[in-house]
Design an enzyme around this catalytic site. Structure first.
Site, PDB file in Angstrom:
ATOM      1  N   GLY A  75       0.805  -1.223   0.000  1.00  0.00           N
ATOM      2  CA  GLY A  75       0.000   0.000   0.000  1.00  0.00           C
ATOM      3  C   GLY A  75       0.836   1.270   0.000  1.00  0.00           C
ATOM      4  N   TRP A  78      -0.419   4.115  -2.357  1.00  0.00           N
ATOM      5  CA  TRP A  78      -1.639   4.696  -1.786  1.00  0.00           C
ATOM      6  C   TRP A  78      -1.288   5.630  -0.619  1.00  0.00           C
ATOM      7  CZ3 TRP A  78      -5.821   1.261   1.014  1.00  0.00           C
ATOM      8  CH2 TRP A  78      -7.008   1.996   1.171  1.00  0.00           C
ATOM      9  N   HIS A 136      11.646   1.238   1.829  1.00  0.00           N
ATOM     10  CA  HIS A 136      11.358  -0.171   2.135  1.00  0.00           C
ATOM     11  C   HIS A 136      12.355  -0.696   3.175  1.00  0.00           C
ATOM     12  CE1 HIS A 136       8.252  -0.547  -0.780  1.00  0.00           C
ATOM     13  NE2 HIS A 136       9.004  -0.659  -1.853  1.00  0.00           N
ATOM     14  N   ARG A 158       0.177  -5.175   5.022  1.00  0.00           N
ATOM     15  CA  ARG A 158      -0.983  -5.780   4.365  1.00  0.00           C
ATOM     16  C   ARG A 158      -0.993  -7.257   4.707  1.00  0.00           C
ATOM     17  NH1 ARG A 158      -1.653  -5.378  -2.229  1.00  0.00           N
ATOM     18  NH2 ARG A 158      -3.883  -5.807  -2.260  1.00  0.00           N
ATOM     19  N   SER A 166       0.302  -9.875  -4.945  1.00  0.00           N
ATOM     20  CA  SER A 166       0.598  -8.580  -5.569  1.00  0.00           C
ATOM     21  C   SER A 166       2.054  -8.553  -6.035  1.00  0.00           C
ATOM     22  CB  SER A 166       0.330  -7.457  -4.565  1.00  0.00           C
ATOM     23  OG  SER A 166       0.585  -6.208  -5.142  1.00  0.00           O
ATOM     24  N   TYR A 224      -3.439  -2.104   5.443  1.00  0.00           N
ATOM     25  CA  TYR A 224      -4.132  -1.852   4.166  1.00  0.00           C
ATOM     26  C   TYR A 224      -5.623  -2.172   4.298  1.00  0.00           C
ATOM     27  CZ  TYR A 224      -4.856  -2.374  -0.957  1.00  0.00           C
ATOM     28  OH  TYR A 224      -5.288  -2.281  -2.256  1.00  0.00           O
ATOM     29  N   ARG A 290      -2.704  -2.401  -9.707  1.00  0.00           N
ATOM     30  CA  ARG A 290      -3.148  -3.608 -10.407  1.00  0.00           C
ATOM     31  C   ARG A 290      -4.644  -3.782 -10.196  1.00  0.00           C
ATOM     32  NH1 ARG A 290      -3.586  -9.234  -9.409  1.00  0.00           N
ATOM     33  NH2 ARG A 290      -3.458  -8.691  -7.200  1.00  0.00           N
ATOM     34  N   LYS A 291      -5.047  -4.279  -8.999  1.00  0.00           N
ATOM     35  CA  LYS A 291      -6.483  -4.434  -8.707  1.00  0.00           C
ATOM     36  C   LYS A 291      -6.921  -3.621  -7.498  1.00  0.00           C
ATOM     37  CE  LYS A 291      -7.495  -9.053 -10.515  1.00  0.00           C
ATOM     38  NZ  LYS A 291      -7.877 -10.415 -10.125  1.00  0.00           N
TER      39      LYS A 291
HETATM   40  N1  LIG Z   1      -4.858   4.070  -4.326  1.00  0.00           N
HETATM   41  C1  LIG Z   1      -4.792   2.794  -4.048  1.00  0.00           C
HETATM   42  N2  LIG Z   1      -5.743   2.197  -3.304  1.00  0.00           N
HETATM   43  C2  LIG Z   1      -5.698   0.885  -3.012  1.00  0.00           C
HETATM   44  N3  LIG Z   1      -4.704   0.059  -3.442  1.00  0.00           N
HETATM   45  C3  LIG Z   1      -3.726   0.607  -4.179  1.00  0.00           C
HETATM   46  C4  LIG Z   1      -3.710   1.975  -4.517  1.00  0.00           C
HETATM   47  N4  LIG Z   1      -2.596   2.212  -5.252  1.00  0.00           N
HETATM   48  C5  LIG Z   1      -1.957   1.056  -5.385  1.00  0.00           C
HETATM   49  N5  LIG Z   1      -2.636   0.074  -4.753  1.00  0.00           N
HETATM   50  C6  LIG Z   1      -2.309  -1.354  -4.681  1.00  0.00           C
HETATM   51  O1  LIG Z   1      -1.182  -1.548  -3.828  1.00  0.00           O
HETATM   52  C7  LIG Z   1      -0.381  -2.612  -4.343  1.00  0.00           C
HETATM   53  C8  LIG Z   1       0.986  -2.089  -4.689  1.00  0.00           C
HETATM   54  O2  LIG Z   1       1.645  -1.934  -3.468  1.00  0.00           O
HETATM   55  P1  LIG Z   1       2.748  -0.819  -3.229  1.00  0.00           P
HETATM   56  O3  LIG Z   1       2.213   0.482  -3.651  1.00  0.00           O
HETATM   57  O4  LIG Z   1       3.178  -0.978  -1.821  1.00  0.00           O
HETATM   58  O5  LIG Z   1       3.914  -1.269  -4.217  1.00  0.00           O
HETATM   59  S1  LIG Z   1       5.430  -0.786  -4.107  1.00  0.00           S
HETATM   60  O6  LIG Z   1       5.953  -1.316  -2.861  1.00  0.00           O
HETATM   61  O7  LIG Z   1       5.454   0.668  -4.152  1.00  0.00           O
HETATM   62  O8  LIG Z   1       6.090  -1.399  -5.273  1.00  0.00           O
HETATM   63  C9  LIG Z   1      -1.104  -3.138  -5.573  1.00  0.00           C
HETATM   64  O9  LIG Z   1      -1.979  -4.158  -5.080  1.00  0.00           O
HETATM   65  P2  LIG Z   1      -2.591  -5.319  -6.002  1.00  0.00           P
HETATM   66  O10 LIG Z   1      -3.614  -4.666  -6.869  1.00  0.00           O
HETATM   67  O11 LIG Z   1      -3.220  -6.301  -5.060  1.00  0.00           O
HETATM   68  O12 LIG Z   1      -1.455  -5.900  -6.769  1.00  0.00           O
HETATM   69  C10 LIG Z   1      -1.861  -1.908  -6.019  1.00  0.00           C
HETATM   70  O13 LIG Z   1      -2.939  -2.176  -6.864  1.00  0.00           O
END
Ligand SMILES: Nc1ncnc2c1ncn2[C@@H]1O[C@H](COP(=O)(O)OS(=O)(=O)O)[C@@H](OP(=O)(O)O)[C@H]1O
Length: 334
Positions: A75, A78, A136, A158, A166, A224, A290-291
């Site tokens: 997350g 986000w 990280h 999460r 993910s 999350y 992604r989702k």
């Molecule tokens: N705005 C918002 N709201 C809810 N979820 C979101 C949002 N932005 C990113 N995501 C989902 O977060 C997952 C990516 O995680 P990270 O952002 O921690 O990735 S990273 O560590 O920066 O590479 C990835 O999860 P999955 O969809 O399950 O793969 C993203 O889709």
């Protein structure tokens, strides 16, 4: 006071140190098919070891700094959008947020990936306050100045099942030609052994969890799933923690709900910066969205895989009091 220019030799020192160091570290193939190095107890991609060393040696925390910490795929993107918007809401109208044009990674740089020299870390002194960064790095690897100053840390985690899927999906999307495909089963096995980027996840989580219990004014620990379930409550909590509380008027005007919408998955995937921009390490920004669902992992994992992670959580986290909503409850997630 005049700053002494560092010599070229000094600037290159970290390169040499990290290359020498990397040669002597234990290695494993990670779940994305890339090589991971065990550095300070955690499995890290090579690119972040130099970054972590530079961060540890050259980052000077300021008391107004905000550090957004996470293990990948929990997350981060986000949280970056939310924290940036909360903190900068008085500088521009929400519609004009630089978040749309620069993206969350553009407005909140990563401490291990976005700066590659001592000079660049020194340049950060000139940034407007409060500075907001992502990392990280495990808690124990944070520079002393971060731990000892009034710097605020927000950690997002999460449930490990969704985080794993993910990560596995993301790794597949960004895999380089020379990196080998790792099947879901093998990747899962590595994940359960803690061999994944910045893993073991339980040690990463526990470092920040313990710090949040010992110093709750300094470290805010978020999940999350909780943020999905009650986003407005958590945005308010984040704002209070960071020292940017919402006024009664702002609340009445529905500003928190607006911020929640602006930073939602559905809004963010449509930002220009997401569609055509790049994230850290030149990876397309769209790969970070992604989702955005709770419980998607249950579409990929067998009940026995879920059971294995449940047991692992019990074994590794139970004593700490840190828990996650799993299996059937996860299925009913947001
Ligand atoms: N705005 C918002 N709201 C809810 N979820 C979101 C949002 N932005 C990113 N995501 C989902 O977060 C997952 C990516 O995680 P990270 O952002 O921690 O990735 S990273 O560590 O920066 O590479 C990835 O999860 P999955 O969809 O399950 O793969 C993203 O889709």
């Amino acid at each position: 006071m005049e700053r002494r220019e560092i010599t070229e030799k000094e600037a290159e020192q970290i390169d040499v140190e990290s290359q020498e160091l990397v040669q002597n570290l234990p290695t494993e193939i990670g779940m994305g098919g890339n090589i991971l190095y065990q550095y300070q107890g955690f499995w890290c991609p090579k690119v972040s070891i130099k970054g972590m060393m530079l961060f540890q040696h050259h980052f000077k925390a300021q008391k107004t700094d905000i550090i957004l910490a996470s293990i990948p795929k929990s997350g981060t993107t986000w949280l970056k959008a939310l924290a940036y918007t909360v903190v900068n809401r008085s500088h521009y109208s929400l519609e004009e947020s630089p978040l749309f044009t620069n993206g969350p990674h553009g407005v909140v740089p990563f401490l291990e990936f976005d700066f590659s020299s001592k000079n660049q870390f020194q340049e950060l002194d000139k940034l407007a306050k409060p500075r907001i960064f992502g990392t990280h790095s495990p808690y124990l690897a944070l520079p002393r100045s971060v731990k000892e100053s009034a710097t605020k840390i927000v950690y997002v985690c999460r449930n490990p099942l969704d985080m794993f899927i993910s990560y596995w999906k993301f790794s597949g999307n960004i895999r380089k030609e020379n990196e080998k495909h790792v099947s879901l089963e093998d990747a899962f096995d590595k994940f359960c052994q803690g061999v994944h980027g910045y893993g073991p996840f339980w040690d990463h989580l526990l470092g920040y969890w313990k710090a949040s219990i010992e110093t709750p004014d300094k470290v805010l620990f978020l999940k999350y799933e909780d943020m999905k379930k009650n986003n407005v409550f958590h945005i308010k909590k984040l704002a209070d923690f960071l020292g940017f509380p919402f006024s009664v008027d702002e609340e009445k005007q529905g500003l928190i709900e607006e911020i929640s919408k602006l930073c939602s998955f559905e809004s963010m995937e449509n930002y220009e910066a997401t569609k055509s921009g790049t994230g850290p390490l030149g990876i397309p920004a769209s790969a970070f969205l992604r989702k955005g669902k709770v419980g998607d992992s249950l579409n990929y994992l067998t009940p026995s895989m879920v059971g294995r992670v449940e047991n692992l959580i019990q074994e590794k986290l139970q004593v700490s009091g840190l828990s996650f909503c799993m299996s059937d409850k996860l299925q009913n997630g947001a």
